[in-house]
Design a protein around this motif. Structure first.
Motif, PDB file in Angstrom:
ATOM      1  N   VAL A  21     -30.912   9.696 -24.500  1.00  0.00           N
ATOM      2  CA  VAL A  21     -29.810  10.264 -25.278  1.00  0.00           C
ATOM      3  C   VAL A  21     -29.989  11.773 -25.315  1.00  0.00           C
ATOM      4  O   VAL A  21     -31.000  12.279 -25.819  1.00  0.00           O
ATOM      5  CB  VAL A  21     -29.778   9.689 -26.709  1.00  0.00           C
ATOM      6  N   ASN A  83     -34.372   9.058 -27.655  1.00  0.00           N
ATOM      7  CA  ASN A  83     -33.333   9.888 -28.253  1.00  0.00           C
ATOM      8  C   ASN A  83     -33.879  11.298 -28.417  1.00  0.00           C
ATOM      9  O   ASN A  83     -34.770  11.541 -29.235  1.00  0.00           O
ATOM     10  CB  ASN A  83     -32.906   9.295 -29.597  1.00  0.00           C
ATOM     11  N   LEU A  91     -27.421   6.772 -35.761  1.00  0.00           N
ATOM     12  CA  LEU A  91     -28.297   6.065 -34.826  1.00  0.00           C
ATOM     13  C   LEU A  91     -27.783   4.663 -34.519  1.00  0.00           C
ATOM     14  O   LEU A  91     -28.213   4.036 -33.557  1.00  0.00           O
ATOM     15  CB  LEU A  91     -29.716   5.994 -35.397  1.00  0.00           C
ATOM     16  N   PHE A  94     -26.553   3.541 -31.061  1.00  0.00           N
ATOM     17  CA  PHE A  94     -27.602   3.382 -30.051  1.00  0.00           C
ATOM     18  C   PHE A  94     -28.490   2.167 -30.335  1.00  0.00           C
ATOM     19  O   PHE A  94     -28.876   1.462 -29.405  1.00  0.00           O
ATOM     20  CB  PHE A  94     -28.420   4.664 -29.921  1.00  0.00           C
ATOM     21  N   LEU A 106     -37.396   8.462 -31.387  1.00  0.00           N
ATOM     22  CA  LEU A 106     -36.813   9.766 -31.647  1.00  0.00           C
ATOM     23  C   LEU A 106     -37.829  10.855 -31.330  1.00  0.00           C
ATOM     24  O   LEU A 106     -38.966  10.801 -31.811  1.00  0.00           O
ATOM     25  CB  LEU A 106     -36.392   9.878 -33.120  1.00  0.00           C
TER      26      LEU A 106
END
Length: 164
Positions: A21, A83, A91, A94, A106
Motif C-alpha cells: 500500500v 502498508n 485500514l 485493506f 504498518l
C-alpha cells in the motif's frame, strides 16, 4: 530495511500474495523486494497515474484503492499486506482483503492515529494488524546482500542544495 524486515519476518516468498500500500519511498522498495522474493505482488495507490510506475517496479497488478470494484476483486485473497502510507487512513478496506490468518503490517507512521479498525473484520478471519520498524545489523547486512544479488537499488531524485 524498513520494508525488508517485515517481508522476511512474515516469510514472504513464492506462493504468497502480497499487497504493498503506497508507492512512495518505502512502497517502491517494498514492491521491488517482494517481487525479488518470488511473491505475487499487488500495488495499491490512490493515483491512476502511478499504475505504470508500479508495474515497472515489479508489481504484477496495480489497484487504485479508490475504485471499489478493483478492491472487491481482491477480497479475502492476500496472505500479507505491507502498508507504507504515512498519513491516517481507514485500514478496514485493506484488512478485508486479507485471507484467514493474513497480516497487514504498518511501517508508515502518521502524525495522528489511524481511525480505529472494525473489530469484526479482524476476528472473523483471525486477521492481524502488526507493526514493524527496522532490523538490526545482521538483518541489514542480509538485506544488502539480497539487494546486491537481485540488483535492487532505491530510486532517487538528485537535486541541488539550492533546490531543497
Amino acid at each position: 530495511i524498513t520494508t525488508y524486515s517485515p517481508l522476511r519476518h512474515w516469510h514472504i516468498g513464492p506462493g504468497k500474495k502480497v499487497g504493498i500500500v503506497g508507492i512512495g519511498g518505502l512502497g517502491h522498495m517494498g514492491i521491488k523486494l517482494a517481487h525479488a522474493m518470488g511473491a505475487q505482488v499487488v500495488a495499491f495507490t490512490t493515483s491512476e497515474s502511478k499504475r505504470d510506475a508500479a508495474k515497472a517496479l515489479g508489481a504484477d497488478d496495480v489497484v487504485v484503492s479508490r475504485n471499489a470494484d478493483e478492491m472487491q476483486a481482491h477480497a479475502k485473497s492476500f496472505d500479507f499486506i505491507l502498508n507504507t502510507v504515512a498519513a491516517p487512513h481507514s485500514l478496514d478496506a485493506f484488512t478485508a482483503l486479507l485471507k484467514r490468518d493474513g497480516t497487514m503490517t504498518l511501517v508508515g507512521a502518521p502524525a495522528s492515529p489511524h481511525p480505529s479498525p472494525e473489530v469484526f473484520n479482524l476476528i472473523f478471519k483471525r486477521r492481524a494488524i502488526a507493526g514493524s520498524m527496522i532490523g538490526g545489523i545482521a538483518e541489514t547486512q542480509e538485506m544488502l546482500d539480497f539487494c546486491a544479488e537481485h540488483n535492487i537499488v532505491a530510486d532517487i531524485e538528485l537535486i541541488r542544495a539550492d533546490e531543497i
